[in-house]
Design an enzyme around this catalytic site. Structure first.
Site, PDB file in Angstrom:
ATOM      1  N   LYS A   1      -5.475  -2.829  -2.158  1.00  0.00           N
ATOM      2  CA  LYS A   1      -6.316  -2.398  -3.289  1.00  0.00           C
ATOM      3  C   LYS A   1      -5.700  -1.249  -4.075  1.00  0.00           C
ATOM      4  CE  LYS A   1     -10.572  -4.629  -2.202  1.00  0.00           C
ATOM      5  NZ  LYS A   1     -11.889  -4.590  -1.596  1.00  0.00           N
TER       6      LYS A   1
ATOM      7  N   ARG B   1     -10.883  -7.426   6.314  1.00  0.00           N
ATOM      8  CA  ARG B   1     -10.547  -8.523   5.389  1.00  0.00           C
ATOM      9  C   ARG B   1      -9.186  -8.201   4.783  1.00  0.00           C
ATOM     10  NH1 ARG B   1     -11.063  -9.655  -0.004  1.00  0.00           N
ATOM     11  NH2 ARG B   1     -11.771 -11.744  -0.564  1.00  0.00           N
TER      12      ARG B   1
HETATM   13  N1  HH2 Z   1     -12.941  -7.402  -1.798  1.00  0.00           N
HETATM   14  C1  HH2 Z   1     -12.664  -8.368  -2.683  1.00  0.00           C
HETATM   15  C2  HH2 Z   1     -13.364  -9.578  -2.656  1.00  0.00           C
HETATM   16  N2  HH2 Z   1     -14.306  -9.824  -1.726  1.00  0.00           N
HETATM   17  N3  HH2 Z   1     -15.553  -9.114   0.143  1.00  0.00           N
HETATM   18  C3  HH2 Z   1     -15.855  -8.169   1.044  1.00  0.00           C
HETATM   19  N4  HH2 Z   1     -16.801  -8.402   1.973  1.00  0.00           N
HETATM   20  N5  HH2 Z   1     -15.218  -6.953   1.045  1.00  0.00           N
HETATM   21  C4  HH2 Z   1     -14.257  -6.637   0.132  1.00  0.00           C
HETATM   22  O1  HH2 Z   1     -13.728  -5.504   0.162  1.00  0.00           O
HETATM   23  C5  HH2 Z   1     -13.921  -7.626  -0.836  1.00  0.00           C
HETATM   24  C6  HH2 Z   1     -14.604  -8.868  -0.805  1.00  0.00           C
HETATM   25  C7  HH2 Z   1     -11.607  -8.146  -3.718  1.00  0.00           C
HETATM   26  O2  HH2 Z   1     -10.356  -8.512  -3.246  1.00  0.00           O
HETATM   27  P1  HH2 Z   1      -9.633  -9.930  -3.491  1.00  0.00           P
HETATM   28  O3  HH2 Z   1     -10.425 -11.079  -2.984  1.00  0.00           O
HETATM   29  O4  HH2 Z   1      -8.265  -9.830  -2.905  1.00  0.00           O
HETATM   30  O5  HH2 Z   1      -9.450 -10.004  -5.057  1.00  0.00           O
HETATM   31  P2  HH2 Z   1     -10.274 -10.721  -6.219  1.00  0.00           P
HETATM   32  O6  HH2 Z   1     -11.663 -10.190  -6.207  1.00  0.00           O
HETATM   33  O7  HH2 Z   1      -9.508 -10.359  -7.466  1.00  0.00           O
HETATM   34  O8  HH2 Z   1     -10.268 -12.206  -5.949  1.00  0.00           O
END
Ligand code: HH2
Length: 266
Positions: free
Chosen positions: A205, A239
């Site tokens: 992040k 995660r």
């Molecule tokens: N962070 C993201 C998405 N979903 N769910 C939970 N429970 N906790 C988190 O910290 C979290 C999440 C954002 O990260 P990512 O899926 O890598 O990116 P994007 O939202 O751009 O798909």
């Protein structure tokens, strides 16, 4: 928990797994690296992201959930805030709902979780992805996030979701400055003290980018530092995009805590 985004625009793995065959191959690789859960999402929630219409999210997510759930024994979770996506994903074999809006995104979500008896992750977010990083402010970020999540868990139970099925997540990067994220990691034991299992998503992040002056591909050591800090303060699921390094880190950390190698190696 391994991240598998089936989006064109996720901040770190966008566009790579839109094809169900490629997504399944990636899920198999993540399971082989030691993932206990594969989290499949079709809507980016990165700061500034635009909402995805229901039809489009269904089209991205459901074929992938079906393929992955059929091919693997590892449980699939669906990263969505839409009740219909959650319901159709559960019908296609998903076993966990990961709702970054903590049931606030869709009034029908709580009923889906209650009716199906699935596990659900309730995450803290300040505002919505489009605007959440505009000058976020808290009185005491750990206390405010804990109070929000405790209330979300209370509402979930009032809607019929069993307490033992609820996970809490402070939502790193969702309406938080670098200092807020660090305070939440450092104070995670106060969240764990609420008595629900805690999950946390530090992976790659932007607060790590700011701390380390590092691009997305250069944030692994920073991510692992967060995984270790979170685990030692009581988190029970992390995660991540990079599963093998996280599994190795947690294996060694637990071996140190227990004073012996994991049982399977005896
Ligand atoms: N962070 C993201 C998405 N979903 N769910 C939970 N429970 N906790 C988190 O910290 C979290 C999440 C954002 O990260 P990512 O899926 O890598 O990116 P994007 O939202 O751009 O798909």
């Amino acid at each position: 928990m391994a991240v598998l985004n089936v989006t064109p625009d996720s901040f770190s793995d966008g566009g790579r797994h839109l094809d169900p065959g490629l997504a399944r191959a990636r899920a198999e690789a993540l399971a082989a690296e030691g993932a206990d859960v594969i989290d499949i999402g079709g809507e980016s929630t990165r700061p500034g992201a635009a909402p995805v219409p229901l039809d489009e999210e269904l089209r991205r997510v459901i074929p992938v959930v079906r393929r992955v759930a059929k091919a693997l024994r590892v449980p699939v979770s669906v990263d969505t805030s839409k009740a219909e996506v959650a319901q159709r994903a559960l019908d296609a074999g998903a076993r966990i709902i990961n709702d970054v809006t903590a049931l606030r995104g869709d009034p029908a979500m709580a009923a889906v979780a209650a009716r199906t008896g699935t596990q659900i992750i309730l995450m803290h977010m300040r505002g919505i992805p489009g605007t959440m990083q505009r000058r976020p402010r808290y009185r005491d970020v750990v206390r405010d996030v804990a109070a929000f999540l405790e209330e979300a868990a209370r509402r979930a139970q009032a809607a019929g979701i069993a307490r033992r099925r609820i996970w809490l997540d402070p939502g790193l990067g969702f309406g938080k400055t670098v200092s807020h994220n660090l305070a939440l990691l450092g104070g995670l034991d106060r969240l764990a003290a609420l008595g629900y299992p805690v999950v946390i998503g530090p992976s790659r992040k932007s607060f790590l980018g700011a701390l380390l002056d590092a691009d997305i591909g250069e944030r692994l050591a920073g991510t692992l530092a967060c995984v270790a800090a979170a685990w030692q303060r009581g988190a029970r699921m992390v995660r991540v995009h990079d599963v093998r390094p996280a599994v190795e880190l947690l294996t060694v950390l637990q071996a140190i805590e227990h004073g012996h190698a994991p049982r399977r190696e005896h």
